[in-house]
Design an enzyme around this catalytic site. Sequence first.
Site, short mmCIF file in Angstrom:
data_model
loop_
_atom_site.label_atom_id
_atom_site.label_comp_id
_atom_site.label_asym_id
_atom_site.label_seq_id
_atom_site.Cartn_x
_atom_site.Cartn_y
_atom_site.Cartn_z
N ASP A 37 0.94 -1.28 0.12
CA ASP A 37 0.15 -0.05 -0.16
C ASP A 37 1.01 1.19 0.02
O ASP A 37 0.46 2.03 -0.69
CB ASP A 37 -0.94 0.23 1.37
CG ASP A 37 -1.79 -0.87 1.47
OD1 ASP A 37 -1.32 -2.20 1.42
OD2 ASP A 37 -3.18 -0.81 1.29
N TYR A 83 -7.05 -3.84 15.23
CA TYR A 83 -6.89 -4.67 14.01
C TYR A 83 -6.58 -6.02 14.48
O TYR A 83 -5.93 -6.20 15.64
CB TYR A 83 -5.95 -4.10 13.04
CG TYR A 83 -5.34 -4.77 11.99
CD1 TYR A 83 -6.42 -4.89 10.75
CD2 TYR A 83 -4.42 -5.84 11.74
CE1 TYR A 83 -6.22 -5.69 9.54
CE2 TYR A 83 -4.10 -6.68 10.64
CZ TYR A 83 -5.22 -6.53 9.62
OH TYR A 83 -4.83 -7.09 8.57
N GLY A 169 -1.07 -10.30 -1.39
CA GLY A 169 -2.00 -9.17 -1.42
C GLY A 169 -3.37 -9.29 -1.73
O GLY A 169 -4.13 -8.39 -1.81
N ASP A 171 -5.46 -11.68 -0.84
CA ASP A 171 -5.80 -12.78 0.51
C ASP A 171 -6.61 -14.01 0.02
O ASP A 171 -6.12 -15.11 -0.11
CB ASP A 171 -6.28 -11.94 1.71
CG ASP A 171 -5.45 -10.80 1.67
OD1 ASP A 171 -4.50 -10.67 1.19
OD2 ASP A 171 -5.92 -10.12 2.68
N TRP A 364 -11.38 -10.44 -2.59
CA TRP A 364 -10.55 -10.86 -3.80
C TRP A 364 -11.07 -11.86 -4.75
O TRP A 364 -10.47 -12.50 -5.69
CB TRP A 364 -9.11 -11.15 -3.49
CG TRP A 364 -8.29 -10.22 -2.87
CD1 TRP A 364 -8.15 -10.00 -1.53
CD2 TRP A 364 -7.69 -8.88 -3.73
NE1 TRP A 364 -7.67 -8.78 -1.37
CE2 TRP A 364 -7.11 -7.94 -2.60
CE3 TRP A 364 -7.30 -8.63 -4.90
CZ2 TRP A 364 -6.46 -7.08 -3.00
CZ3 TRP A 364 -6.68 -7.67 -5.18
CH2 TRP A 364 -6.16 -6.96 -4.19
N GLU A 407 -12.51 0.75 -1.55
CA GLU A 407 -11.69 -0.28 -1.57
C GLU A 407 -11.65 -1.14 -2.58
O GLU A 407 -10.63 -1.33 -3.39
CB GLU A 407 -11.54 -1.17 -0.09
CG GLU A 407 -10.32 -2.05 -0.05
CD GLU A 407 -10.58 -2.80 1.34
OE1 GLU A 407 -11.51 -2.68 1.82
OE2 GLU A 407 -9.54 -3.54 1.54
C1 9WN Z 1 -4.11 -8.55 5.51
C2 9WN Z 1 -4.14 -3.29 3.31
C3 9WN Z 1 -4.43 -4.57 2.99
C4 9WN Z 1 -3.94 -4.84 1.59
C5 9WN Z 1 -4.16 -6.50 1.07
C6 9WN Z 1 -5.44 -6.60 1.58
C7 9WN Z 1 -5.92 -6.28 2.68
C8 9WN Z 1 -5.09 -7.17 4.95
C9 9WN Z 1 -6.46 -7.73 5.67
O1 9WN Z 1 -5.55 -4.97 3.30
O2 9WN Z 1 -5.29 -7.37 3.58
O3 9WN Z 1 -3.04 -8.02 5.03
O4 9WN Z 1 -6.66 -7.64 6.64
O5 9WN Z 1 -7.33 -8.15 4.96
O6 9WN Z 1 -5.88 -7.97 0.76
O7 9WN Z 1 -3.83 -6.28 -0.35
O8 9WN Z 1 -2.50 -4.75 1.54
O9 9WN Z 1 -4.85 -2.34 2.43
#
Ligand code: 9WN
Length: 693
Positions: A37, A83, A169, A171, A364, A407
């Site tokens: 990011d 988180y 990325g 997930d 995704w 997003e």
């Molecule tokens: C886990 C931050 C990130 C992106 C990833 C996206 C999401 C995180 C989550 O958010 O992942 O890393 O908690 O779901 O899949 O691509 O970098 O935006």
Amino acid sequence: MPLKRYVEKAKKILDKNWNGRFTVPSVNLYPHQWNWDSAFIAIGYSRYDTDRAVQELKSLFDAQWENGMLPHIVFDRDNLGKYFPEPDFWKTDISKYSPENHLTSGITQPPIHAYAALKIYENSPEKGKVKEFLKWLFPRLVKLHRYFYLERNPDDNGLIYIRHPWESGMDNSPMWDPVLEKIDLSQMMLPEFVRKDDKIIDPEQRPKDEDYKRYIYLVELFKKNRYEERKIFHECPFIVVDPLFNSVLSASNEALIKIADILGEDYRQIEQWYLTTARSMRDILYDSSKGIFYAYDYIEKKQIKVETSAGFMPLFGGVASHSQALKLLEYMNSASFCEIHEESCFAIPNYDRTKKDFSTKNYWRGPVWININWMLFQGLRRYRFKQKAEHLEKTILELPVRFGFYEYFDSRYGTGYGTKDFSWTASLFIDLYYDYIKSESLRKNIGIYINSVVDDMVVNPDRNGISIKSPSEIFKEFNYLTERILKRYVKNGSVDYRQIRLSPEYKLFLNIAGKLQNLDLSYLKREEKKSFWVNLYNMMVIDFVLKMKVRKTVKEVEGFFTKIKYIVDGKKYSLSDIESLLTDFENKEELIISLVRGTQSSPPLRYIPPDGPDRMIKKSVRDFIGSSEVLIYPEEKTVMISELFHWYSDIFTGEKINKILLSYVKDERKKRFLLENENPEFIYLFYDWYLNN
Ligand code: 9WN
């Protein structure tokens, strides 16, 4: 220019998400620093705030691990508790490589940082300052890449593996299902954990609990092995080669070579990395029958036959061979991933839409992501797939403007999902906007002529004197050569001027161009005349570009459109003369749009057949209206159109434009808007005068 208003909005989002040291992806959902990011965010900043861009990467690399790994999250100590999973869960302090002064996760993400660093350098007016930063960053980037080639490259063939879906990325991409399914949850003792994401976002849009259990299982395994790569490798059930990860690494290898060059550093090793990864990807990840790159299950030693947007990413890394790239384009531009001009289909969704488990709103597993589409746009541009690239660019701009800076987005209706005010959606929007601005400044600079034609200059001499050919023979040969040249030397809208200059067809064309001096036009039927003038216009542009040695834009030559001429049937014609002559035809608006002025803003160059020219002319108009030359945002009550419409304001009155748009636009909402607003206010987009080469 209202797009500018959205840029202001996007900048405000980045300001809101900036915490003084770095920019969080989203204040509520992702309140820490994320690895890739931050690189995307830095690319956006690099367009208007070098210091922030630099700071974004600096703070991330400050948390780099001893062994070179760049963690996927750097936690903000002041913001813990919002988180999952956070440092109390990752426990990375048990690793001998984790940094002392930073709290991080124990995995990485796609390494787009060298690519971003080069962008900062290229976009910044303060080159000296950025060079200092590059000196600081270069060894860290090399250390990161070296970590991949030493620790994640078991067969030494440059295919770098990932060991957790979060590292991709993407997930919960369906790509990972076949591998994750092998992890039998009934056999696992997992610690208790409480997710936070599904309390903030509708769980329908997020990964399932079953997914999270597997994610957590893998983290437990890493902890058990104290984050030692070799040990993890032998035990981990998820060892996969991701085409996205490796393509991004390739793009960054390339950028790193350029950075080394800027700094005067040695780059032989990096070149080696670049070549081995690219070669192995072409050999091992590509499937020629499907026309896509697949992920690879290292344990099973086989491709994972699941088609996602990651499979097109070798365009971004410049990894695909030309023939592979053509196949990728074909598949990408099909009902599976949205065709140009397809109704209700935005950009490139993340998963093949024809699959039973395609989801319109789950993370995704189907929706459209701006970073993915932005990379694919760069890839399409790089391979000169102009039409698809432009179309994509248009939808990347369109989605946030119409539906908000979300997003991810629904590929059918555009609805925004996930978190609002998402940083990379904002930053990459800014980046694209500044691309527009760049061509505007080119337009300003093209007042400086390199070459001037002040008096009339006829450039189609009839070398053999009086023509002995009949009109029908001349016309036939002219058509034959035009078709051949356009079919052979124009690919996806880009014209290979150099090859044309060297070609035998061009020599023959010059000969027949001379014969046009004596072509009796009264011999041609009306439809034939229509095709003749459009083809002639387009061929004259090519001929003038070559004869006048145009380098970047036809605007280098004063008098390009008015003073350089062909004699046809005894009369001199400039390009402007042909334009006014075309206004005699009933579909003059379409003819004017379909002329190819040797510029990026023109529709793709194609041959117009004399028997039924309108079909091809309509195709050109459809391409033009479908490209980024026309942006319609009904929700914002805004229509932005090419400046071209303004130049010919006598034929393009407001109602006329509306009528044309209505007959070509397919999206229902846009149609309704145009119907309800017969004479909307048009905002003119600047015309990109760069050569269409
Ligand atoms: C886990 C931050 C990130 C992106 C990833 C996206 C999401 C995180 C989550 O958010 O992942 O890393 O908690 O779901 O899949 O691509 O970098 O935006």
